[in-house]
Design an enzyme around this catalytic site. Structure first.
Site, PDB file in Angstrom:
ATOM      1  N   GLY A 141       0.789  -1.227   0.000  1.00 35.66           N
ATOM      2  CA  GLY A 141       0.000   0.000   0.000  1.00 35.66           C
ATOM      3  C   GLY A 141       0.821   1.277   0.000  1.00 35.66           C
ATOM      4  N   ASP A 175       3.026   8.785  -0.657  1.00 33.56           N
ATOM      5  CA  ASP A 175       3.808   7.575  -0.931  1.00 33.56           C
ATOM      6  C   ASP A 175       4.899   7.473   0.131  1.00 33.56           C
ATOM      7  OD1 ASP A 175       5.295   5.469  -1.931  1.00 33.56           O
ATOM      8  OD2 ASP A 175       5.226   6.159  -4.000  1.00 33.56           O
ATOM      9  N   ARG A 201       6.927   4.793   0.599  1.00 35.19           N
ATOM     10  CA  ARG A 201       7.916   3.763   0.284  1.00 35.19           C
ATOM     11  C   ARG A 201       9.335   4.332   0.340  1.00 35.19           C
ATOM     12  NH1 ARG A 201       5.518   1.537  -5.268  1.00 35.19           N
ATOM     13  NH2 ARG A 201       5.200   3.795  -5.510  1.00 35.19           N
TER      14      ARG A 201
END
Length: 397
Positions: A296, A329, A331
């Site tokens: 996710g 985001d 990540r």
């Protein structure tokens, strides 16, 4: 791949085949070479080979925890051995007769590595000499005991090995010249203790432990899969590398986990088709896929499903993550860069539509010479999602 990494991985590859290798240290220490094998793969033939070639003392390096499980006390309470080698009481497997034959010694060695055996499966004294390795491995003590246990750990088998010192023909210890000649004569791979130390130091500096590598035949091609872990993380990241070698610069894909798309075939995203197409392409062109456990966009499965609820009510994926208190985001590709460096993949072509991945790797010292697009999995159900990726995440679609 760096020469140190290549040497260690070649040694482990040989050991996983059940073969013996030579592990040699330098003049500042014992200045000798030992034949080393993995206890899990020992046979009467390799024990006989080791005894015939090396002619030293056959011993079995094990971890302290394994020695404790088997109730193996130290041979002496006052260890005055020059290098502090920790011999335990000698053992034979309980099914042994004399315990001396190559067959019975192999059985004892293999059962020391069988983690289902307990102290009642062995009798003392015997004809096999367990040696307890320091928990810190070769970074704590540069002995053959620690080196052999380290190699077993890298191979992904129980951390138990067998070693035997190599004597020259005149009965003295075999040194550099004799070890090199012996390796050539018997086709045995030779690894230096310093190479193993350097390998572990590189991993320590990177903050990543490299786990076992296994052969992975898939419907998309044949690969080798390697586990990479950090102590405080529950899930390991993976490197899936093409098994064939290619002359061109390797093609690399950084792929973040997506359970809904990869396992259940969700059409809300293109993750499943991207993973499959990436593996097919890498198999054809050569390279690797780094599988990152960043579900996710890094917020995890639970939060991702909550984001889906918002997306079902006119939020896009960018705004839904922000509404839940996350970055659009979250990540991180620093660990991916470390995995690539450890694996010798420092000059690559990157299979991605995401320019942030390219820049992240460049910032971490990876040379990305080309961004290769991966356009797949677009359908009428993820059209808005794909448009958001293009407009708000700057993906090149």
């Amino acid at each position: 791949m760096t020469s140190t990494t290549e040497k260690v991985k070649t040694a482990v590859k040989e050991l996983k085949k059940g073969k013996l290798i030579i592990l040699s240290d330098d003049k500042k220490r014992e200045h000798e070479g030992d034949l080393v094998g993995l206890a899990s793969f020992v046979t009467a033939a390799t024990v006989n080979e080791a005894l015939s070639i090396a002619r030293g003392v056959l011993a079995v390096p094990i971890t302290k925890s394994r020695a404790d499980e088997l109730g193996l006390d130290q041979m002496t309470t006052h260890n005055s051995e020059k290098f502090g080698t920790k011999f335990t009481v000698s053992v034979d497997h309980i099914d042994s007769t004399t315990g001396v034959s190559a067959y019975e010694r192999a059985a004892t060695i293999k059962n020391l590595a069988n983690l289902s055996t307990t102290s009642v499966d062995f009798e003392t004294p015997g004809h096999i000499f367990p040696l307890v390795a320091e928990d810190g491995g070769v970074l704590t003590r540069q002995g053959h005991t620690e080196g052999a246990v380290e190699l077993a750990k890298i191979a992904g088998v129980p951390p138990v090995a067998y070693i035997i010192e190599i004597l020259a023909q005149d009965g003295k210890m075999a040194r550099e010249k004799e070890l090199k000649e012996l390796a050539k004569k018997h086709d045995i791979f030779q690894l230096s203790m310093q190479d193993l130390i350097n390998y572990r130091e590189d991993q320590k500096q990177a903050g990543i432990d490299e786990g076992p590598t296994v052969y992975l035949p898939t419907q998309y091609g044949d690969f080798h899969l390697t586990e990479f872990s950090v102590n405080d993380e529950e899930k390991s990241d993976l490197l899936i590398q093409s098994s064939r070698s290619f002359d061109q610069i390797p093609l690399v894909r950084l792929h973040s986990e997506c359970l809904t798309g990869e396992i259940f075939g969700s059409q809300r995203c293109e993750c499943g088709p991207q993973l499959r197409e990436a593996l097919k392409t890498i198999n054809k062109q050569g390279g690797a896929l780094v599988y990152l456990r960043q579900e996710g966009r890094g917020i995890g499965l639970h939060e991702k499903l909550k984001s889906y609820v918002l997306q079902e009510n006119k939020f896009d994926t960018y705004d839904a993550n922000v509404h839940l208190g996350h970055l659009p985001d979250e990540r991180d590709y620093k660990k991916a860069a470390k995995i690539l460096k450890i694996s010798g993949l420092t000059k690559i072509r990157l299979l991605t539509n995401n320019p942030d991945k390219v820049q992240s790797l460049i910032d971490e010292g990876i040379e990305v010479i080309e961004q290769v697009p991966l356009i797949t999995g677009i359908n009428d159900k993820n059209e808005q999602y794909m448009q958001t990726k293009k407009e708000k995440f700057n993906h090149k679609l």
